[in-house]
Design a protein around this motif. Sequence first.
Motif, mmCIF file in Angstrom:
data_model
loop_
_atom_site.group_PDB
_atom_site.id
_atom_site.type_symbol
_atom_site.label_atom_id
_atom_site.label_comp_id
_atom_site.label_asym_id
_atom_site.label_seq_id
_atom_site.Cartn_x
_atom_site.Cartn_y
_atom_site.Cartn_z
ATOM 1 N N LYS A 179 0.812 -1.227 0.000
ATOM 2 C CA LYS A 179 0.000 0.000 0.000
ATOM 3 C C LYS A 179 0.842 1.273 0.000
ATOM 4 C CE LYS A 179 -4.254 -1.794 1.756
ATOM 5 N NZ LYS A 179 -5.161 -1.933 2.893
ATOM 6 N N TYR A 228 0.979 2.775 -3.449
ATOM 7 C CA TYR A 228 -0.201 3.308 -4.125
ATOM 8 C C TYR A 228 0.090 4.748 -4.530
ATOM 9 C CZ TYR A 228 -3.178 -0.628 -2.754
ATOM 10 O OH TYR A 228 -3.733 -1.858 -2.624
ATOM 11 N N TYR A 253 -2.598 11.133 -6.250
ATOM 12 C CA TYR A 253 -2.927 11.980 -7.396
ATOM 13 C C TYR A 253 -1.874 13.067 -7.542
ATOM 14 C CZ TYR A 253 -5.552 15.059 -10.415
ATOM 15 O OH TYR A 253 -5.942 15.850 -11.458
ATOM 16 N N GLU A 257 -6.270 -1.815 -7.527
ATOM 17 C CA GLU A 257 -5.706 -0.476 -7.429
ATOM 18 C C GLU A 257 -5.237 0.013 -8.808
ATOM 19 O OE1 GLU A 257 -5.559 1.497 -4.866
ATOM 20 O OE2 GLU A 257 -4.129 3.014 -5.514
ATOM 21 N N GLU A 286 -7.831 1.252 -11.077
ATOM 22 C CA GLU A 286 -8.349 2.601 -10.851
ATOM 23 C C GLU A 286 -7.522 3.638 -11.607
ATOM 24 O OE1 GLU A 286 -9.430 3.630 -6.916
ATOM 25 O OE2 GLU A 286 -10.947 2.060 -6.963
ATOM 26 N N ALA A 292 -8.301 4.854 -15.262
ATOM 27 C CA ALA A 292 -9.192 5.984 -15.520
ATOM 28 C C ALA A 292 -8.523 7.307 -15.168
ATOM 29 C CB ALA A 292 -10.470 5.825 -14.708
ATOM 30 N N ASN A 293 -7.208 7.250 -14.954
ATOM 31 C CA ASN A 293 -6.484 8.449 -14.545
ATOM 32 C C ASN A 293 -6.471 9.479 -15.670
ATOM 33 O OD1 ASN A 293 -4.230 10.238 -13.808
ATOM 34 N ND2 ASN A 293 -3.869 8.699 -12.242
ATOM 35 N N VAL A 294 -6.434 10.727 -15.272
ATOM 36 C CA VAL A 294 -6.407 11.795 -16.264
ATOM 37 C C VAL A 294 -5.077 11.798 -17.013
ATOM 38 C CG1 VAL A 294 -6.661 14.265 -16.592
ATOM 39 C CG2 VAL A 294 -7.940 13.114 -14.799
ATOM 40 N N ILE A 332 -6.116 7.408 1.202
ATOM 41 C CA ILE A 332 -6.723 7.218 -0.119
ATOM 42 C C ILE A 332 -8.007 6.418 0.035
ATOM 43 C CG2 ILE A 332 -6.464 6.159 -2.395
ATOM 44 C CD1 ILE A 332 -3.461 6.564 -2.137
ATOM 45 N N ASN A 346 -10.833 4.542 -2.231
ATOM 46 C CA ASN A 346 -10.946 4.132 -3.628
ATOM 47 C C ASN A 346 -12.355 4.339 -4.169
ATOM 48 O OD1 ASN A 346 -12.474 1.984 -2.802
ATOM 49 N ND2 ASN A 346 -11.032 0.409 -3.439
ATOM 50 N N LYS A 347 -12.537 3.945 -5.416
ATOM 51 C CA LYS A 347 -13.804 4.155 -6.109
ATOM 52 C C LYS A 347 -14.988 3.600 -5.352
ATOM 53 C CE LYS A 347 -12.802 4.359 -10.936
ATOM 54 N NZ LYS A 347 -11.964 3.702 -11.861
ATOM 55 N N ASP A 348 -14.755 2.458 -4.698
ATOM 56 C CA ASP A 348 -15.865 1.800 -4.023
ATOM 57 C C ASP A 348 -16.099 2.346 -2.624
ATOM 58 O OD1 ASP A 348 -15.884 0.201 -6.295
ATOM 59 O OD2 ASP A 348 -14.361 -1.113 -5.431
ATOM 60 N N VAL A 355 -8.398 2.622 1.425
ATOM 61 C CA VAL A 355 -7.377 1.627 1.098
ATOM 62 C C VAL A 355 -6.070 1.892 1.814
ATOM 63 C CG1 VAL A 355 -8.260 0.907 -1.135
ATOM 64 C CG2 VAL A 355 -6.759 2.877 -1.006
ATOM 65 N N PHE A 367 -12.223 9.821 -14.484
ATOM 66 C CA PHE A 367 -12.905 10.327 -13.303
ATOM 67 C C PHE A 367 -11.945 11.130 -12.451
ATOM 68 C CE2 PHE A 367 -15.319 6.782 -14.809
ATOM 69 C CZ PHE A 367 -16.616 7.251 -14.716
ATOM 70 N N THR A 407 -10.003 12.721 -9.289
ATOM 71 C CA THR A 407 -9.641 12.321 -7.932
ATOM 72 C C THR A 407 -9.777 13.557 -7.053
ATOM 73 O OG1 THR A 407 -8.091 10.683 -8.746
ATOM 74 C CG2 THR A 407 -7.786 11.430 -6.490
ATOM 75 N N ARG A 419 -11.131 8.899 -4.701
ATOM 76 C CA ARG A 419 -11.280 8.633 -6.133
ATOM 77 C C ARG A 419 -12.748 8.427 -6.466
ATOM 78 N NH1 ARG A 419 -6.830 4.199 -5.841
ATOM 79 N NH2 ARG A 419 -4.956 5.469 -5.557
#
Lengths: 842, 420
Positions: free
Chosen positions: A330, A333, A336, A365, A368, A371-373, B196, B198-200, B204, B372, B374, B419
């Motif tokens: 983790k 991770y 942003y 992870e 996700e 879909a990052n910009v 962080i 997450n989407k759900d 996390v 999407f 963040t 996110r």
Amino acid sequence: MNADNRKGELAELKAQLRQLAGSRAPGVEELKRELYKKVINYLTVGIDVSSLFSEMVMCSATSDLVLKKMCYLYVGNYARGHPDLALLTINFLQKDCQDDDPMIRGLALRSLCSLRVKNLVEYLVGPLQRGLKDNNGYVRSVAALGVLKLYHIAPSSCTENEFPVTLKALLLHDSDPQVVANCLYSLLEIWSMEGNSSEAALREKESLLSRNVILSLLNRFKDFSEWAQCLVLELVSKYVPEDAQETHDMMDLLDDRLQHANSAVVLATIKVFLHLTMSMAEVHQKVYERIKAPLLTLVSSGIAELSYAVLSHLHLLVLRAPVLFASDYKHFYCRYSDPSYVKKLKLEMLTAVANESNTYDIVTELSEYAANVDVTIARESIRAVGKIALQQYDVNAIVDRLLQFLEMEKDYVTAETLVLVKDLLRKYPQWSHDCIAVVGGVSSKSITEPKAKSALIWMLGEYAYDMNDAPYVLEGFVQNWAEEDFPEVRLELLTAVAKCFFKRPPETLKILGSALSYGLADANQDVHDRALLYYRLLQHSVEIAERVISPPKQAVSVFAGDQSIEIKDRIFDEFNSLSVVYRQPSYMFLDKDQRSPFTFSEDTGSSVLGPQSPEREDLASDYDTRDNELLLGAHEKEESRAVSNGSHGFSAPKSQTSQHDPFAPRSASPTQTAQPARATAASPQATVSSSAASPLLAVDDLLGLGPSIPAEPAPPVPQLKLNAKPVLDPASFKRKWGQLTVALTVEYTFPAEALHGLTGPQPLVRHMQANSVQCMASGNAPLKFFFFAQLSDAAPNSGFFLVELVVTTSSGLASAKIKADEASMAPAFADSLRSALSKFGP
Amino acid sequence: MLHCMFLLSDVGEIMLEKQWMGQQVDRSICSWFWTQAHPPGQDDSDPAKVPAVIASPTYYLINIVREGVTFLACTQSEMQPLLGIEFLCRVADVLADYFGGFNEDLIKDNYVLVYELLDEMMDSGFPLTTEPSILKEMITPPNLVSRVLSVVTGGSSSMSSTLPTAASSNVPWRATGIKHTNNDVYFDLVEEMDAIVNKDGFLVKCQVYGEVQGNSRLSGMPELTLNFVNPSIISDVRFHPCVRYEDWESRQLLKFVPPDGHFKLMSYRVKGLENTPIYVKPQLSCSEGVVRVNILVGIRVDPGRPIESVVVDIPWPPSVTTTELTANLGTVSYNHSTKVCTWTIGRIPKEKSPCLTGSVNLEAGLDRLHEFPTISVGFKIMGVALSGLKVDKMEYANVGYRPYKGFRAVTKATCYEIRT
């Protein structure tokens, strides 16, 4: 400020200074200060104020310390460019060196040494000698660094006056830790540079690693400043303790450094720990556990630049001990807000630490990020998912992700995903049903990238049975032939249509026909050739054509990694060096850029070349071209070998080389375009090493089985006699090296005891000389040599063998590239080289 | 080691140059670097495009960026990378300490001072002193008094005329003979939450990175001892060189002789926090080129103190054209060039949950969002350390006075990301 204006101001300053120079009026010091400040201000922003030199010096006869300091700054900056003017300053600086105030003594000495003007060296020696004996620590520490500055200007003057000896005495006995640290710094630098030409200096440098020096440094370790600690730690990391007890004592002593606020100290300590325990497997493992938390803390320190450098090192460690960080994934991770270069490294970390227990989380992870910009990161993360998929067996979870990716309907996501699915299928053909179901839903119109298109077309051809509409999708592609800009896609399309034809002939026949006719009319040579080949193959016999074009596939077990294990090992040697942050072993740069001093051996070249010598740059650029040639050479060989490959596959008639034969070399060459590109990428070593071997082996080679060559009975080796005293000047060496291609590569592993003797290049150079192999140049860290030898009966300037030898000191692995005027003699020379290396001992 | 250092402004202009070795590095290296860092024709939305270490054809370049100012150092030989990076960070810290802040203008106003500092901090490419308290003995920082004096007398120099006394003492971070009329010492526990979601909606990752910052104005050579109520929650620590490690190892006590002035006593990490003090629940639903937005913010775990300065940043992807967002609390602003929507809430009231609602329009031809955003959330809680770390007491010895002691704690969210 424009140029005229500036000139005016400078002239004014000059006049003012001149006026003040002789004045003793009260308050004049204040005025001078103001003017000096202006001058320094210009200087710091890079405006040339050297024209004021004489005025500045004239004004410097003062007792005001502040003025003196500013004057020193000025003089230090410009003396080098104006040696004649610098002479003016010597007098007052020398006088200041004997001032009563230690601060002035120190500052004056520092400025004196910073003049760096060659013809003033004689004025330096005296003050330096006095400075080293000064009763004030500050002055001594300035003098210790001054010796290094003297060495930079005039190495001989430095050694003749025995400054290094004095420094060494201070190193062991001085009471001031800063003096000790500065002595160590100067000595290390001086002896490293000196060591390139003199063996005595190398021995001196090694003597710094002796037990009493190391222990005396460690005993007062905590008195040193944090930066000096880094220096000492770097030295200690090269020390080999006497026994396990000593190792443990050292580790106990240094353990708290892992908690130091200075990250450089932490990392240097980690290096010491790793190196100390290299041979103690159990402790080594514990060290990994111990260093984990400090490293992770550094990563999360919130300073991006630090995180980046530490992550690079973590990446190195993870390759060695992947389990270590498996539960801490983790930490990697991405935020942003992380800069993208940090994100990229984190993605690599996530890929590296993925194992069965954490794959699900990590892949979730990574998904996700898709879909990052940031498009680059989105792509990288999909590739990371792919890499993990190729490592793991739990592909199930990943297929779900792929579905999700394709649902996103984002062009680049779809493109990356298709490439990934293709690779997955090549490794796990058993997953074809699930994957094909996913791919079937992709609209071929939405794909624009050639790589993705090729991947999709490949799958259509390969799995034509499973995908109902495969022929029709292919048909669509064929109809758009003219709009397809990328030849690689058209090539893939030809092959796919052909494959599809073998599987579903009735539906594909018409499409194949039009594809072939488009192909034959194609402007691109490769596409044309492939179409022609297929056409003739099919004409000859459909069965044989199928055996050639669509043979049963074998699942790929391992994809060629981007970095070999050997390189990873070598990098490990360089833990805590810039090369780690780069992810390249430093010798790769040194080859090209010559950032570190590199010397030509005294015996032959006798010229010591500095880092920026133009001649060296020539050699460096030669290397570039040589690299290119090497690659080109390999390619050409592939092409020519392809002939034998093609014929091998289906035992063509004997009239192989006839001009009218459909399997003549030119039209045959495209068959291998798909394969060899990979073969070369996968095992460049293998292809290169076999280039001198018999052409029959080429087929094996093409399929990536290069290393199996030795099984072939070697051609009778001609007797090899070497000239004991060959002569080759550096320029010719350089030229030859550039002209010749590598005939052979040889690997040899030094036994551990021989390795102990290999602390520098010199011992091996001497040893090889005894074996009639001369050294042209050598470099330290990593150990690297250029050797040459000559056949004893050869005419002048012929019969030479040139060798590039790189030794990895941690593993003892030596790899040599041999180039020879007479390639036929290369194997014999390789044998004698190997036997010479094997005789090397302490 | 380091050959030289340049300070570059945010448009790549060389503000300052300092050479440490005899061989001068040509300034042209800066323009080479600048084209690498800011390739022409690309927007500069990501200020840190080049990694901290890169290679030019002639040099290794180490760079850090602070407040738009690039610190660029060159070296020709292999060296310890962190030594370079850490040194540059220290330079930035020292400058910030001297000027009470850091930006381009402060550098431009104080060229000479910066130059002098760099001269003291490194010699021959080897770092000497980076300890602010010692540097201040050699070079006086600019303060109001000296500025006024310089105007009045015309004499202005920051150079002090004494040799630092601490340079050779066995407490190299502290000068001898320090005298203060009021003796006081303050400690701040500053914690930064890094989380962080997450989407759900799962948390996390959630950890705290904390620092104990000291500000000591004590006379003589005081020996301080700091106790924590619950030191066991700390995962990993890093100490200022003044802390005696043995006492931490055996009894988890911080024993030290503090440097004078501001200093960072220790930094630590606490991992595995289970909850964030506030929740942010975004809901985005797309249909026909319009995204309906509903973002709820509320207190999840009451920290016992008000949660202040709450700011929610929503960086919309480039496909978003216009936004129509309103909030029941605070203000909403939208930056058209960066497409970042900033919702400034301030303090979260207990009785009412802040809520942002509205819609976002996508560019023509797009039905729904493909990328999407963040959401990043910032907040501050005064008086509470989120990790729960508490200072028990501070003892002092070796002084003949009773110093005033002060403790504060503050929690900040620096990287709380949600996110969508």
